[in-house]
Structures are given as C-alpha cells and as structure tokens.
Design a protein around this motif. Structure first.
Motif, mmCIF file in Angstrom:
data_model
loop_
_atom_site.group_PDB
_atom_site.id
_atom_site.type_symbol
_atom_site.label_atom_id
_atom_site.label_comp_id
_atom_site.label_asym_id
_atom_site.label_seq_id
_atom_site.Cartn_x
_atom_site.Cartn_y
_atom_site.Cartn_z
ATOM 1 N N HIS A 28 -32.698 -1.899 -10.145
ATOM 2 C CA HIS A 28 -31.641 -2.313 -11.094
ATOM 3 C C HIS A 28 -31.400 -3.828 -11.018
ATOM 4 N N HIS A 30 -31.112 -7.170 -13.863
ATOM 5 C CA HIS A 30 -31.132 -7.641 -15.251
ATOM 6 C C HIS A 30 -31.849 -8.982 -15.321
ATOM 7 N N HIS A 214 -26.019 2.975 -17.371
ATOM 8 C CA HIS A 214 -24.875 2.450 -16.620
ATOM 9 C C HIS A 214 -23.697 3.408 -16.816
ATOM 10 N N ASP A 295 -28.343 -6.005 -9.271
ATOM 11 C CA ASP A 295 -27.740 -6.102 -10.598
ATOM 12 C C ASP A 295 -28.099 -7.451 -11.243
HETATM 13 ZN ZN LIG Z 1 -26.364 -3.507 -14.441
#
Ligand SMILES: [Zn+2]
Length: 364
Positions: A28, A30, A214, A295
């Motif tokens: 995970h 981005h 999410h 993240d």
């Molecule tokens: Zn995320």
C-alpha cells in the motif's frame, strides 16, 4: 551470515539497521504520495509551476505533515500541490522511477504502487490511457533495473463520477498483465460510500483484476463490510477499525482478507490518537492477516523500515510477528499463483539468516 537476534538489539540504531536490512514487501503505497521533495522543486522550476517556496525546508509544510493537527482532510490536502507536477510524460515517468528506486533502496523486494489516472492526467488534460501507458513503461524499466518486482494498482477517487470510474476500470482491463494487477477505491470515506461503484468493480473482478479498497479508516467496521459486499474487496486499505466488530473479524478470517496497515498515516490522519493505542497488535492477536505499509512515504517523511521499527517500539509487535506479516503480504500480493510460490521461496531464502524467521514464515 547469521543476523543478530533482535531480542538483543536494545538501541534504536541496531533496531533500525535490522529493519533496513530485512527484505520487505509493500502492498500500500501511493505514487502521488511518494514524490521526492527535491524532485518537486526541480519539476516546478522546469515547468514554471509556482510553488509557495523553492527552499526545501520552507516547502516542507505544504506537502508534508510537520506540526499539523492530525486530521484526515488536512492529510488529503497535501496531495493538491503534489498533483500539479505531472506536466509531461517525462515528469510522470521520473516520479514513477524514483518511487520504485526509493523502495528498492529501503530493501523492499516486492512493491505494489497505486496511482490515480485522473490525478496524473489532469494537469495537462492528458488522455488517461496514455498516462497509464507511461506509468507502466517506466515501472517496467525501473523494476528491471532496481530488482524490485513492482505491480501497479489503478486507483479510483470516491468523489469521481461513475463514468470516470468505469473508464478507469476499462483501461485496467485493457492493460491487465504482469504490471497492472488491480483496482483501488480511495478518498473521502465519510461522504462517499462504496455501493455506487459496485458495477465497475464487479466488472473489473470478472475480468481478472484484483480489488483492494480503502475502508475502516475514517469510517467504522461497516465500511469494511460494504467494501467486501459491494466491491468484492480481496484486501482492505487500512481496515484497522475491523477491531470494533467481531462479525467483520470473522469475515476477514473466512475470506482470508489481509489488511494493509499504515501506522504513521493513521496517526497523521487522526484515525488513531497515539501509537500506544494503535490496534495493530490486537488485530494480529486476533489472527487477522495484517501487513505493514507506508501509504505516502513523502507526505509522512518515512520509509517502510521506519514503520517496522514503529510497530516494534511503539505498538509492541515482536520480531517474530514482523516476519509473519511478510508471509501475510506474500499470500495477499496481487500476483499469479505460480509467481506467488516463487516469491515464497525467495523469502524463505532471504529470511534464512534471521533466527527463527523461516519457521514463523511457514507456520500454518
Ligand atoms: Zn492509502
């Protein structure tokens, strides 16, 4: 080479070194939250984009969490500036390449990078299909050069119209291959529940794309149930609020659904008040398949190794539990079964120098 038993690693530096050296998996991360600050200023200069400052330290508060009060919308607001940088094919590909090399530098051996094709195409109105091809091309090259196997996930924003979601799914289906592996739904959980996206996600699943959503972050356990019921989620991004509902925990067991836990992000968005209250250890003890992730490494100013140290030092996970999260991550990776078996074998080999690690990795 035998690696020192971590029970003897008392000082922060040794623990950090252990975390850095450990071969890792990230499920995970981005792309838009992985942009190097230095690259941001260079791209802005090259393309004449006005920044609040070109000095790294002065720019930091605009794109990173510094002394901000923990808040979900505030966290999301950092993306606004970051997303203005995708002004050319070269800029997009540079950011992809650097994100993969940064992960490789931290000894992440398998990486799933997610990105929002709308966000990347918006700056210059690029066709989304072109942007996806650019990302795919750059990722293919970077994974080969860095040695970090990389998969890509197309992310759909919860606030997008249904037509855009459908378009992204169609692009995902058309590009489904060794790199493009799945779909994600992200953004404002509170105001945009997932049911609206049922049709495009079911279509993606039927075409063989994997799905992560999410949920259970800003909203409670019900949002996890909805993500599984409507969108067929096979993994949950964050999902830590599953701990609030035993039926949801049972469903996670039953479907072997892994949670992509990102501790620092949870603190910065205000979902968890402090790390000593983080439910990661509880979820682990409930035998939920938890994995550790960053993240948005740039926004949070962290690498994955930091999250491993945080999980041990601040949340109370043990060394053995960290090894187990690696197994959960391999089992939940969006790769074909044959490749998964190879990845398992590789991890057994890489973990062999760590006392007890392979036994934990192979526990039924
Ligand atoms: Zn995320």
């Amino acid at each position: 080479m035998k690696v020192q038993d971590m029970t003897k690693l008392t000082d922060h530096e040794s623990l950090y070194q252990w975390a850095r050296q450990l071969p890792k998996i990230e499920l995970h991360r981005h792309l838009e939250g992985s942009l190097r600050l230095h690259t941001l200023t260079e791209l802005a200069r090259e393309h004449g984009i006005a920044l609040p400052s070109y000095d790294l330290e002065q720019l930091r508060p605009y794109v990173q969490i510094t002394d901000d009060p923990p808040d979900f919308h505030h966290f999301l607001s950092k993306f606004r500036l970051l997303r203005r940088m995708y002004t050319s094919k070269e800029a997009v590909q540079r950011v992809v390449r650097e994100a993969i090399f940064d992960a490789a530098q931290d000894n992440v051996r398998y990486l799933e990078l997610r990105f929002n094709p709308v966000a990347l195409s918006r700056a210059q109105n690029f066709p989304m299909n072109d942007v996806v091809e650019w990302v795919e091309e750059a990722a293919s090259l970077a994974q080969e050069e860095s040695g970090t196997r990389t998969c890509l996930i197309l992310q759909i924003g919860r606030d997008e119209p249904l037509e855009i979601a459908s378009e992204i799914v169609e692009i995902g289906i058309a590009h489904h291959g060794p790199l493009i592996r799945g779909l994600d739904l992200a953004g404002d959980e509170v105001n945009y529940p997932p049911a609206r996206f049922e049709a495009p996600f079911q279509r993606g699943l039927a075409a063989g794309l994997h799905v992560t959503v999410h949920a259970g972050e800003a909203c409670g356990a019900q949002s996890i149930l909805d993500a599984i019921t409507y969108l067929g989620a096979e993994r949950i991004g964050h999902g830590i609020r599953a701990v609030e509902n035993s039926n949801v925990i049972s469903l996670l067991h039953e479907r072997k659904i892994a949670l992509e836990v990102c501790p620092t992000s949870n603190i910065q968005t205000g979902v968890v008040q402090n790390l000593s209250l983080h439910p990661l250890a509880d979820l682990f003890n409930l035998r939920v398949r938890v994995t550790l992730n960053t993240d948005d490494p740039s926004i949070s100013d962290i690498v994955l190794s930091d999250e491993y140290v945080t999980a041990i030092r601040e949340i109370g996970l043990t060394q053995a539990q960290i090894y187990r999260t690696l197994r959960y991550a391999v089992d939940a990776a969006f790769i074909p079964e044959e490749e998964r078996e190879t990845l398992r074998q590789n991890f057994r080999r890489w973990l062999a120098p760590y006392p007890g690690a392979v036994a934990v990795f192979d526990q039924p």
